[in-house]
Design an enzyme around this catalytic site. Structure first.
Site, mmCIF file in Angstrom:
data_model
loop_
_atom_site.group_PDB
_atom_site.id
_atom_site.type_symbol
_atom_site.label_atom_id
_atom_site.label_comp_id
_atom_site.label_asym_id
_atom_site.label_seq_id
_atom_site.Cartn_x
_atom_site.Cartn_y
_atom_site.Cartn_z
ATOM 1 N N ASN A 62 0.806 -1.223 0.000
ATOM 2 C CA ASN A 62 0.000 0.000 0.000
ATOM 3 C C ASN A 62 0.843 1.279 0.000
ATOM 4 O O ASN A 62 0.392 2.320 0.460
ATOM 5 C CB ASN A 62 -0.995 -0.038 1.166
ATOM 6 C CG ASN A 62 -0.309 -0.241 2.496
ATOM 7 O OD1 ASN A 62 0.916 -0.190 2.578
ATOM 8 N ND2 ASN A 62 -1.084 -0.450 3.544
ATOM 9 N N HIS B 220 3.586 4.332 4.708
ATOM 10 C CA HIS B 220 3.277 4.227 6.142
ATOM 11 C C HIS B 220 3.094 5.629 6.707
ATOM 12 O O HIS B 220 3.729 6.575 6.240
ATOM 13 C CB HIS B 220 4.447 3.546 6.880
ATOM 14 C CG HIS B 220 4.366 3.700 8.383
ATOM 15 N ND1 HIS B 220 3.630 2.837 9.166
ATOM 16 C CD2 HIS B 220 4.885 4.636 9.228
ATOM 17 C CE1 HIS B 220 3.708 3.236 10.437
ATOM 18 N NE2 HIS B 220 4.465 4.318 10.507
HETATM 19 N N1 UDP Z 1 -1.122 -5.133 6.528
HETATM 20 C C1 UDP Z 1 -1.269 -6.307 5.811
HETATM 21 N N2 UDP Z 1 -2.462 -6.980 5.899
HETATM 22 C C2 UDP Z 1 -3.503 -6.538 6.661
HETATM 23 C C3 UDP Z 1 -3.341 -5.356 7.398
HETATM 24 C C4 UDP Z 1 -2.141 -4.675 7.309
HETATM 25 O O1 UDP Z 1 -0.350 -6.734 5.115
HETATM 26 O O2 UDP Z 1 -4.553 -7.194 6.693
HETATM 27 C C5 UDP Z 1 0.147 -4.397 6.435
HETATM 28 C C6 UDP Z 1 0.007 -3.153 5.549
HETATM 29 O O3 UDP Z 1 1.233 -2.966 4.824
HETATM 30 C C7 UDP Z 1 -0.210 -2.069 6.585
HETATM 31 C C8 UDP Z 1 0.703 -2.531 7.732
HETATM 32 O O4 UDP Z 1 0.536 -3.951 7.733
HETATM 33 O O5 UDP Z 1 0.123 -0.790 6.082
HETATM 34 C C9 UDP Z 1 0.378 -1.979 9.091
HETATM 35 O O6 UDP Z 1 -0.991 -2.192 9.369
HETATM 36 P P1 UDP Z 1 -1.891 -1.059 10.029
HETATM 37 O O7 UDP Z 1 -3.176 -1.700 10.437
HETATM 38 O O8 UDP Z 1 -1.105 -0.344 11.070
HETATM 39 O O9 UDP Z 1 -2.213 -0.098 8.781
HETATM 40 P P2 UDP Z 1 -1.679 1.387 8.453
HETATM 41 O O10 UDP Z 1 -1.497 2.116 9.757
HETATM 42 O O11 UDP Z 1 -0.400 1.228 7.671
HETATM 43 O O12 UDP Z 1 -2.774 1.988 7.611
HETATM 44 MG MG MG Z 2 -0.523 1.575 11.442
#
Ligand code: UDP
Ligand code: MG
Length: 139
Positions: free
Chosen positions: A114, A117
């Site tokens: 995605n 970060h």
């Molecule tokens: N991620 C993933 N699968 C999921 C959820 C998250 O691979 O089902 C990865 C994705 O790259 C995400 C990161 O883990 O950006 C951290 O997750 P978070 O829920 O903190 O999302 P963010 O804060 O990046 O939006």
């Molecule tokens: Mg996060």
């Protein structure tokens, strides 16, 4: 409204696809100020430590593999409500649900790859920024 700092990472997918310039352009156009910017290649222990909060999640191993698969660009950003402002510009975690004017909508693929970060709170940013930038090195 308050002046805040937040950490942004341009993830390996976006670096490999040549989208660093596009993403930095979106950050600058948004009015966020870049305090520090550096390309780094995370080791597995570093990626595990950075994402330690997700250690028990089923996607953790894949996340660490992804984040260590190539170089990333880390940025320390500052501005009005920088944490929420950068999260808004990023778009939601799942890129397929992100709007066309967001970084993830434009450059992300799915919920894992995605593009970027962003810190999720001022307190998180206060830990994440020094992970990459010693305070004395920030402008
Ligand atoms: N991620 C993933 N699968 C999921 C959820 C998250 O691979 O089902 C990865 C994705 O790259 C995400 C990161 O883990 O950006 C951290 O997750 P978070 O829920 O903190 O999302 P963010 O804060 O990046 O939006
Ligand atoms: Mg996060």
């Amino acid at each position: 409204m308050a002046i805040e700092r937040t950490l942004a990472i341009i993830k390996p997918d976006a670096v490999a696809d040549g989208n660093v310039g596009g993403i930095v352009g979106m950050i600058e156009a948004s009015g966020l100020r870049i305090l520090g910017m550096r390309m780094v290649r995370l080791t597995v222990p570093q990626a595990q430590a950075f994402y330690a909060i997700h250690a028990q999640r089923p996607f953790f191993e894949g996340l660490v593999a992804f984040m260590t698969s190539g170089p990333v660009v880390v940025l320390a950003l500052e501005g009005e409500d920088a944490v929420a402002s950068w999260r808004g510009l990023m778009g939601p975690t799942d890129s397929t649900k992100a709007g066309p004017d967001t970084v993830r909508g434009r450059y992300g693929e799915d919920v894992s790859r995605n593009a970027v970060h962003g810190s999720d709170a001022v307190q998180t940013a206060a830990v994440e920024i020094p992970f990459f930038f010693p305070t004395c090195q920030l402008i």
